[in-house]
Design an enzyme around this catalytic site. Structure first.
Site, short mmCIF file in Angstrom:
data_model
loop_
_atom_site.label_atom_id
_atom_site.label_comp_id
_atom_site.label_asym_id
_atom_site.label_seq_id
_atom_site.Cartn_x
_atom_site.Cartn_y
_atom_site.Cartn_z
N SER A 51 -27.89 -42.44 -4.10
CA SER A 51 -28.23 -41.05 -4.47
C SER A 51 -29.53 -40.60 -3.82
O SER A 51 -29.99 -39.49 -4.08
CB SER A 51 -28.32 -40.92 -5.99
OG SER A 51 -29.25 -41.86 -6.52
N ASN A 98 -32.17 -46.02 -16.58
CA ASN A 98 -31.47 -45.02 -17.39
C ASN A 98 -32.45 -44.09 -18.12
O ASN A 98 -32.25 -42.87 -18.13
CB ASN A 98 -30.53 -45.70 -18.39
CG ASN A 98 -29.46 -46.51 -17.68
OD1 ASN A 98 -29.33 -46.41 -16.45
ND2 ASN A 98 -28.70 -47.29 -18.42
N HIS A 117 -15.32 2.99 -15.77
CA HIS A 117 -14.10 2.78 -14.97
C HIS A 117 -14.32 3.18 -13.50
O HIS A 117 -13.38 3.57 -12.82
CB HIS A 117 -12.91 3.58 -15.53
CG HIS A 117 -12.72 3.43 -17.00
ND1 HIS A 117 -11.87 2.52 -17.56
CD2 HIS A 117 -13.30 4.08 -18.04
CE1 HIS A 117 -11.92 2.61 -18.89
NE2 HIS A 117 -12.79 3.55 -19.21
N SER A 163 -22.81 -5.44 13.23
CA SER A 163 -21.55 -6.08 13.58
C SER A 163 -21.58 -6.39 15.06
O SER A 163 -22.16 -5.65 15.85
CB SER A 163 -20.40 -5.12 13.26
OG SER A 163 -19.28 -5.39 14.09
N LYS A 167 -22.06 -0.18 12.76
CA LYS A 167 -22.12 -0.84 11.45
C LYS A 167 -23.53 -1.23 11.00
O LYS A 167 -24.36 -1.66 11.79
CB LYS A 167 -21.26 -2.10 11.45
CG LYS A 167 -19.78 -1.86 11.46
CD LYS A 167 -19.24 -1.10 10.26
CE LYS A 167 -19.19 -1.93 9.00
NZ LYS A 167 -18.18 -2.99 9.04
N ASN A 192 -24.47 -3.50 7.67
CA ASN A 192 -23.80 -4.16 6.54
C ASN A 192 -24.78 -4.71 5.51
O ASN A 192 -25.83 -5.25 5.88
CB ASN A 192 -22.93 -5.31 7.06
CG ASN A 192 -21.80 -4.82 7.94
OD1 ASN A 192 -21.28 -3.72 7.73
ND2 ASN A 192 -21.43 -5.61 8.93
N GLU A 233 -23.83 -9.06 -0.37
CA GLU A 233 -22.52 -9.73 -0.34
C GLU A 233 -22.66 -11.24 -0.53
O GLU A 233 -21.89 -11.87 -1.25
CB GLU A 233 -21.81 -9.45 0.99
CG GLU A 233 -21.39 -8.00 1.13
CD GLU A 233 -20.93 -7.69 2.56
OE1 GLU A 233 -19.83 -8.11 2.92
OE2 GLU A 233 -21.70 -7.07 3.31
N LYS A 243 -27.35 -34.26 -10.81
CA LYS A 243 -28.46 -33.74 -10.03
C LYS A 243 -28.04 -32.72 -8.97
O LYS A 243 -28.61 -31.63 -8.89
CB LYS A 243 -29.24 -34.90 -9.40
CG LYS A 243 -30.14 -35.58 -10.43
CD LYS A 243 -30.75 -36.86 -9.94
CE LYS A 243 -29.82 -38.04 -10.06
NZ LYS A 243 -29.34 -38.30 -11.42
N1 ARG Z 1 -29.39 -43.01 -9.52
C1 ARG Z 1 -29.05 -43.15 -10.89
C2 ARG Z 1 -28.72 -41.75 -11.49
O1 ARG Z 1 -29.07 -40.83 -10.90
C3 ARG Z 1 -30.18 -43.74 -11.67
C4 ARG Z 1 -29.77 -44.47 -12.89
C5 ARG Z 1 -28.98 -45.66 -12.51
N2 ARG Z 1 -28.76 -46.55 -13.60
C6 ARG Z 1 -27.88 -47.56 -13.51
N3 ARG Z 1 -27.79 -48.32 -14.52
N4 ARG Z 1 -27.14 -47.73 -12.46
O2 ARG Z 1 -28.11 -41.64 -12.50
#
Ligand code: ARG
Length: 464
Positions: free
Chosen positions: A22, A109, A155, A277, A283, A285, A290, A325
């Site tokens: 991540s 966690n 309307h 355009s 044009k 726009n 939009e 996220k």
């Molecule tokens: N990258 C993880 C998340 O965003 C962090 C927590 C990961 N915890 C685990 N036990 N794998 O949720």
């Protein structure tokens, strides 16, 4: 090998590594991750769980990492699983054993749960300022147009007279509610600190969760460790408030687009906030409006995605929650971008008052006032409504307006009509006599602007 690989005898498959990682999107949590770790290390030392010397080394090390990231000297390693592991590994590489003690009495966690809250708390501070700037611009434009007569619509049909400032202020009040929703969601998010919930079941160390809560700006610790690590209500609330805000911006965009069209021509956007355009030389726009309308789809989508991710999760942490996220970050980034483009577009637009006035003179928008004229002379409203309807039909058949219809024609319908009907149905009279609170006339709009500005000045979102 990753930090967690003690029981593993094989390297993770490369595809799995990429899939699991991540860091590409959670690296933006680095400052909050470091802040959380510093508070945790200080607490561990105060409680005698690690030594003061180790805590000192950890804090100095984290300070150095923060400075290096900020000046570009330390780049995120895409191979690191996430920002938490990246920073911990880097710390240990820099300070040795003390770095390995940081994760005592903590899990990723509770760490990630605290990081996102701290991040969103900071991000909302900036976003709220942007929203307030936008509302201020609406107020300025509304003030400049509290005498600009236009037709109000239902309307999408011309309905009754209003001033343009009244129309604009409707959006100011929507945005004030959006701001309030975000302030409240932010306040609730910062009530309970998840740090110290551990992986799911707290810890055997004598930690002080009240200390870390105060250090990180929370009201207090989350009272249930399972809820502490599993709660993403704050993401849902913020994503929802942002989706509602975008819905408001999208409706506003739709109107801007209509008003720019030759069919309306109520406004002209500044050249710097419109586009052309590649084939049609004539044009101009309203692309910004939009795109804002279009991007509303992704912000609503992010809310639905988050709700869907959370709906089937057993307690406590599940990796599914890593998906929180990107959705909430994307909503924040999108709203920020939209406001940044929309605010100056609104600030610089030219209002074509004569076109608005000319359109208002057309659609019989004073018909209700004509009926009210008869009512004020004693006729029951339903009878007055019927007579006025017939007069409108007569005008349509003879290409006239209520203003140009001769007095004889009025008198033929009711003896209550007199020459003063023409003043009664002039758009200026229609507006100045709409005296009900919250009404569309110039004085009411000035009062609305004052109210909105007071709300902006009074709502200090920094005081949680
Ligand atoms: N990258 C993880 C998340 O965003 C962090 C927590 C990961 N915890 C685990 N036990 N794998 O949720």
């Amino acid at each position: 090998m990753p930090l967690w690989a003690a029981r593993f005898s094989k390297e993770t498959d490369a595809t799995v590594n990429d899939f699991n990682s991540s860091i590409a999107f959670d690296s933006r949590l680095y400052a909050q991750d470091i802040r959380g770790s510093m508070a945790h290390a200080r607490m561990l030392a105060r409680q005698g769980i690690i030594t003061g010397a180790d805590a000192g080394a950890i804090i100095d090390g984290l300070d150095g990492i923060l400075a290096d990231i900020e000046r570009g000297a330390l780049v995120f390693d895409p191979a690191a699983e996430d920002i938490h592991m990246f920073i911990e590994q880097e710390l240990t590489a820099r300070i040795g054993d003390a770095g390995k003690r940081l994760h005592t009495a903590r899990s990723r966690n509770d760490q990630v749960a605290v990081d996102i809250r701290l991040y969103l708390n900071d991000a909302l501070e900036a976003l709220l300022a942007q929203i307030e700037g936008f509302i201020a611009v609406i107020c300025t434009q509304a003030e400049a147009h509290c005498d600009t007569i236009m037709s109000g619509y239902t309307h999408l049909q011309r309905a009754q007279p209003i001033v343009f400032g009244h129309h604009l202020m409707a959006y100011a009040f929507m945005l004030l509610r959006d701001r309030e929703r975000l302030v409240e969601a932010r306040r609730r998010m910062m009530r309970q600190n998840p740090l110290g919930s551990g992986a799911l079941a707290g810890t055997t160390y004598p930690i002080d969760r009240h200390f870390t809560s105060a250090a990180l700006g929370f009201d207090g610790p989350a009272p249930n460790s399972l809820d502490g690590v599993s709660d993403r209500d704050f993401c849902l609330e913020i994503a929802s408030a942002l989706a509602i805000l975008m819905t408001h911006l999208s409706r506003f965009s739709e109107e801007i687009i209509l008003w720019c069209s030759w069919e309306f021509k109520y406004i002209e956007l500044d050249d710097a906030f419109a586009t052309g355009s590649s084939i049609m030389p004539q044009k101009k726009n309203p692309d910004i409006a939009e795109l804002v309308r279009g991007k509303t789809g992704r912000v609503s989508g992010n809310l639905v995605a988050l709700l869907t991710v959370m709906k089937g999760l057993p307690l406590a942490y599940n990796k599914d929650m890593q998906e929180d996220k990107e959705a909430v970050f994307d909503s924040l980034d999108t709203v920020k971008m939209c406001l940044a483009a929309f605010t100056p577009m609104l600030e610089t637009m030219t209002v074509l008052k004569d076109n608005m006035r000319a359109a208002a003179a057309k659609g019989f928008i004073n018909a209700t006032d004509c009926a009210d004229y008869l009512v004020k002379k004693g006729m029951p409203f339903r009878d007055a409504y019927k007579i006025t309807g017939e007069l409108v039909a007569q005008c349509i058949a003879s290409a006239q307006t209520l203003e140009s219809l001769p007095l004889d024609a009025y008198k033929a319908k009711s003896g209550l009509f007199d020459a003063d009907i023409y003043t009664a149905i002039s758009l200026e009279t229609c507006l100045s006599t709409r005296i009900s609170y919250g009404g569309p006339g110039p004085d009411s709009v000035r009062a609305q602007v004052t109210l909105a500005r007071e709300a902006l000045a009074a709502g200090d979102h920094k005081n949680r």
